[in-house]
Design an enzyme around this catalytic site. Structure first.
Site, mmCIF file in Angstrom:
data_model
loop_
_atom_site.group_PDB
_atom_site.id
_atom_site.type_symbol
_atom_site.label_atom_id
_atom_site.label_comp_id
_atom_site.label_asym_id
_atom_site.label_seq_id
_atom_site.Cartn_x
_atom_site.Cartn_y
_atom_site.Cartn_z
ATOM 1 N N TYR A 89 0.841 -1.205 0.000
ATOM 2 C CA TYR A 89 0.000 0.000 0.000
ATOM 3 C C TYR A 89 0.872 1.251 0.000
ATOM 4 C CZ TYR A 89 -3.594 3.312 1.556
ATOM 5 O OH TYR A 89 -4.444 4.385 1.659
ATOM 6 N N LYS A 103 1.057 3.826 -3.122
ATOM 7 C CA LYS A 103 0.649 5.223 -2.922
ATOM 8 C C LYS A 103 1.825 6.174 -3.181
ATOM 9 C CE LYS A 103 -3.706 5.510 -1.970
ATOM 10 N NZ LYS A 103 -4.574 6.456 -2.710
#
Ligand code: UDP
Length: 327
Positions: free
Chosen positions: A149, A153
């Protein structure tokens, strides 16, 4: 103005839609309802200019069509929540990488100003006292799926930034620090709604690790107005801006606070990270934002302390309990 909000049925997205509609804007939500819920948007049903489209941000043609008719795009759709990330790292990578690429490419193609939602996770294991936008990122090994993640991102920010600077289309990257509030679900992680639900149900409150890890929770009611102001502020274009709160608390301290504010008789239990998230989970020990850039740009100043934030969630949960919920 006509806004497209990807992930508009999610927690932050739905609060953003509330504000946009209240300001008289047309709003089109694109959401696949994987973690979001129509329940978050019931209050907007029938509002003039409001439209919900169920669809996938990986669907290039759909994204292109919606963005081509918009004046601004807020991209919040993402695979979020620690359980989601560690359970389905490939899926979360695809959505968070290619989905963002689709949205940003469409925005640039049609020259529509865009905002990309990012996260304090991008700082990784950097636990500096007051993380600043240009601070270094420290990620763990790719064999530890929890970093997927943060890594995705981090790349999303680059995609947003590079496209924005090469095209000259206005772009804002908002870096959220543990944003919480009503409508957030604890189903995929998210400690505050989890603790509140556990306390209200009289179940044990599950502190992972030693509970000495610290977080600084930001209120969605501070962060959403901040997002809107940043989009209206040319000095904020093509940069990442931290948004969050100011009150830091240990997770054990949070559990105590939730017990106190709910008057619950839940006991607090400690669970190993391995048991909570699977083997080898690496938690961040501290994540505290420096929000001075947002302050300089838009006068950003968090107005809600942790008690007010917890109370707003408790109130919302209690109100929800009195109305029938969809299955
Ligand atoms: N956490 C916890 N109990 C739970 C859920 C989370 O102790 O039931 C901890 C988690 O390990 C982390 C912190 O609470 O240290 C914040 O977790 P969350 O998933 O809300 O956000 P993160 O900061 O990890 O992205």
């Amino acid at each position: 103005m006509k806004a497209v909000v990807t992930g508009g049925a999610g927690f932050i997205g739905s609060h953003l839609c509330d504000r946009l509609v209240a300001q008289g804007h047309e709003v089109v939500v694109l959401d696949d309802l994987s973690t979001g819920s129509l329940q978050n948007l019931v209050q907007l049903e029938g509002s003039p200019g409001f439209r919900f489209v169920q669809g996938d941000i990986l669907d290039r043609d759909l994204v292109d069509d919606l963005v081509s008719h918009a004046d601004t795009v807020f991209h919040l759709a993402a695979a979020v929540g620690v359980y989601n990330i560690v359970d389905a790292p490939l899926r979360s990578l695809r959505i968070n990488l290619h989905g963002t690429e689709n949205v940003v490419e469409a925005a640039v193609r049609h020259r529509v100003p865009y905002m990309v939602a990012s996260t304090s996770e991008v700082y990784g294991k950097n636990d500096a006292d007051g993380l600043k936008e240009d601070d270094d990122r420290i990620y763990g090994s790719p064999t530890k799926s929890r970093w997927s993640y943060a890594a995705a991102k981090g790349l999303d920010e680059l995609v947003a930034y590079v496209h924005g600077s090469e095209s000259g289309v206005p772009c804002v990257i908002t870096r959220f620090f543990n944003v919480v509030g009503p409508r957030q679900t604890g189903r995929y992680g998210m400690v505050v709604p989890r603790f509140v639900d556990q306390a209200l149900a009289g179940r044990p409150i599950t502190v992972y690790g030693t509970g000495t890890q610290r977080r600084c929770f930001g209120s969605v009611f501070d962060v959403v107005p901040g997002m809107l102001e940043l989009m209206d502020t040319p000095a904020a274009y093509n940069r990442a801006v931290n948004l969050g709160g100011h009150e830091e608390v240990s997770i054990k301290g949070l559990a105590d606070r939730v017990v106190e504010l709910t008057g619950s008789d839940s006991e607090i239990v400690y669970i190993d990270y391995d048991e909570a998230y699977g083997e080898g989970y690496e938690d961040m020990q501290r994540r505290y934002p420096d929000t001075s850039l947002a302050k300089d740009l838009i006068g950003y100043e968090p107005t809600r302390d942790l008690n007010a934030i917890i109370n707003s969630i408790v109130e919302h949960r209690r109100a929800q309990a009195t109305v029938p919920q969809p299955a």
